[in-house]
Design a protein around this motif. Sequence first.
Motif, mmCIF file in Angstrom:
data_model
loop_
_atom_site.group_PDB
_atom_site.id
_atom_site.type_symbol
_atom_site.label_atom_id
_atom_site.label_comp_id
_atom_site.label_asym_id
_atom_site.label_seq_id
_atom_site.Cartn_x
_atom_site.Cartn_y
_atom_site.Cartn_z
ATOM 1 N N MET A 1 0.677 -1.465 -0.119
ATOM 2 C CA MET A 1 -0.368 -0.183 0.279
ATOM 3 C C MET A 1 1.267 1.390 0.072
ATOM 4 N N ARG A 2 0.335 2.165 -0.981
ATOM 5 C CA ARG A 2 0.896 3.530 -0.838
ATOM 6 C C ARG A 2 1.285 4.130 0.550
ATOM 7 N N ILE A 3 1.796 5.148 0.914
ATOM 8 C CA ILE A 3 2.463 5.523 2.543
ATOM 9 C C ILE A 3 1.073 6.575 1.964
ATOM 10 N N GLY A 4 -0.033 6.980 1.622
ATOM 11 C CA GLY A 4 -1.365 7.661 1.742
ATOM 12 C C GLY A 4 -2.374 6.943 2.354
ATOM 13 N N GLU A 5 -1.896 6.009 2.052
ATOM 14 C CA GLU A 5 -3.400 5.129 2.583
ATOM 15 C C GLU A 5 -2.811 3.997 3.550
ATOM 16 N N LEU A 6 -1.920 4.403 3.954
ATOM 17 C CA LEU A 6 -0.738 3.958 4.712
ATOM 18 C C LEU A 6 -1.491 5.027 6.223
ATOM 19 N N ALA A 7 -0.885 6.046 6.031
ATOM 20 C CA ALA A 7 -1.075 7.511 6.845
ATOM 21 C C ALA A 7 -2.663 7.532 6.637
ATOM 22 N N ARG A 8 -3.690 7.168 6.081
ATOM 23 C CA ARG A 8 -5.342 8.022 6.546
ATOM 24 C C ARG A 8 -6.103 6.061 7.297
ATOM 25 N N ARG A 9 -5.186 5.001 6.934
ATOM 26 C CA ARG A 9 -5.543 4.472 7.945
ATOM 27 C C ARG A 9 -5.111 4.146 9.184
ATOM 28 N N THR A 10 -4.446 4.215 9.774
ATOM 29 C CA THR A 10 -3.549 4.551 10.879
ATOM 30 C C THR A 10 -3.855 5.932 11.723
ATOM 31 N N GLY A 11 -4.324 6.844 10.547
ATOM 32 C CA GLY A 11 -4.448 8.095 11.607
ATOM 33 C C GLY A 11 -2.714 9.504 11.731
ATOM 34 N N VAL A 12 -2.112 9.387 10.760
ATOM 35 C CA VAL A 12 -0.965 9.484 11.700
ATOM 36 C C VAL A 12 -0.330 10.701 10.084
ATOM 37 N N SER A 13 0.285 11.860 9.764
ATOM 38 C CA SER A 13 0.608 12.073 8.508
ATOM 39 C C SER A 13 1.244 11.518 8.014
ATOM 40 N N GLU A 14 1.703 11.934 6.494
ATOM 41 C CA GLU A 14 2.191 10.672 5.095
ATOM 42 C C GLU A 14 4.261 11.000 6.344
ATOM 43 N N ARG A 15 3.402 12.090 6.486
ATOM 44 C CA ARG A 15 5.306 12.379 7.515
ATOM 45 C C ARG A 15 5.886 10.854 8.521
ATOM 46 N N SER A 16 4.806 11.103 9.719
ATOM 47 C CA SER A 16 5.263 9.883 9.835
ATOM 48 C C SER A 16 5.559 9.228 9.597
ATOM 49 N N PRO A 17 5.488 7.949 8.673
ATOM 50 C CA PRO A 17 6.280 6.720 7.990
ATOM 51 C C PRO A 17 7.381 7.144 8.007
ATOM 52 N N ARG A 18 6.774 8.203 7.044
ATOM 53 C CA ARG A 18 9.073 8.197 6.626
ATOM 54 C C ARG A 18 10.328 8.135 7.595
ATOM 55 N N TYR A 19 9.701 8.782 8.363
ATOM 56 C CA TYR A 19 10.274 9.027 9.774
ATOM 57 C C TYR A 19 10.786 8.118 10.156
ATOM 58 N N TYR A 20 9.723 7.372 10.881
ATOM 59 C CA TYR A 20 9.747 5.718 11.140
ATOM 60 C C TYR A 20 11.044 5.255 10.407
ATOM 61 N N PRO A 39 4.227 -3.561 3.177
ATOM 62 C CA PRO A 39 2.846 -4.231 3.354
ATOM 63 C C PRO A 39 1.953 -4.275 4.045
ATOM 64 N N GLU A 40 0.101 -4.843 4.668
ATOM 65 C CA GLU A 40 -0.713 -4.966 5.147
ATOM 66 C C GLU A 40 -0.197 -4.608 6.591
ATOM 67 N N PRO A 41 1.132 -5.744 6.752
ATOM 68 C CA PRO A 41 0.951 -5.604 8.243
ATOM 69 C C PRO A 41 1.421 -4.403 8.931
ATOM 70 N N ALA A 42 2.860 -3.200 7.592
ATOM 71 C CA ALA A 42 2.246 -2.110 8.410
ATOM 72 C C ALA A 42 1.705 -1.477 9.228
ATOM 73 N N VAL A 43 0.210 -1.283 9.239
ATOM 74 C CA VAL A 43 -1.006 -0.705 10.000
ATOM 75 C C VAL A 43 -0.506 -1.381 11.117
ATOM 76 N N ASP A 44 -1.089 -2.304 11.466
ATOM 77 C CA ASP A 44 0.272 -2.974 13.107
ATOM 78 C C ASP A 44 1.058 -1.926 13.708
ATOM 79 N N ARG A 45 1.708 -2.313 12.784
ATOM 80 C CA ARG A 45 2.927 -1.854 13.043
ATOM 81 C C ARG A 45 3.287 -0.655 13.526
ATOM 82 N N VAL A 46 2.767 0.721 12.107
ATOM 83 C CA VAL A 46 2.281 2.329 13.167
ATOM 84 C C VAL A 46 1.443 2.489 13.974
#
Length: 127
Positions: A1-20, A39-46
């Motif tokens: 999944m792209r970073i925008g979808e990961l951010a939307r699904r976890t409630g963080v900004s797109e900058r957070s996964p980049r920082y992580y 990957p899908e497990p990234a949602v739980d990780r974030v």
Amino acid sequence: MRIGELARRTGVSERSPRYYETQGLLAAERTSGGHRDHPEPAVDRVIRIQELYAAGLHSERIRQLLRCMRDQDGGPSASATPRPVEDLTAERARIDRTSSSARPATADRRTPERPTHQEAPVPPVRP
């Protein structure tokens, strides 16, 4: 999944996964175009990372703990040992000490002219 979808699904900004990712807390594959693909497990990780930051832990400690935790429920992974529990207990004691030492300094700054939110008068309720 792209970073925008990961951010939307976890409630963080797109900058957070980049920082992580720069902190070694989150990994992503790259598409042929160079975009991150999580990957899908990234949602739980974030979500887990956010919980650990909210608990007052810093990036290095989170990186150490994530190796011993299951992302989906935060329970111990197969590689977990008693050491992380000891480390977390010590970390909690440090946070508690820091928190309690900060309270008196905050209390000293209050003045009668500037009451805290809790000290502000409450207007009467009219029937």
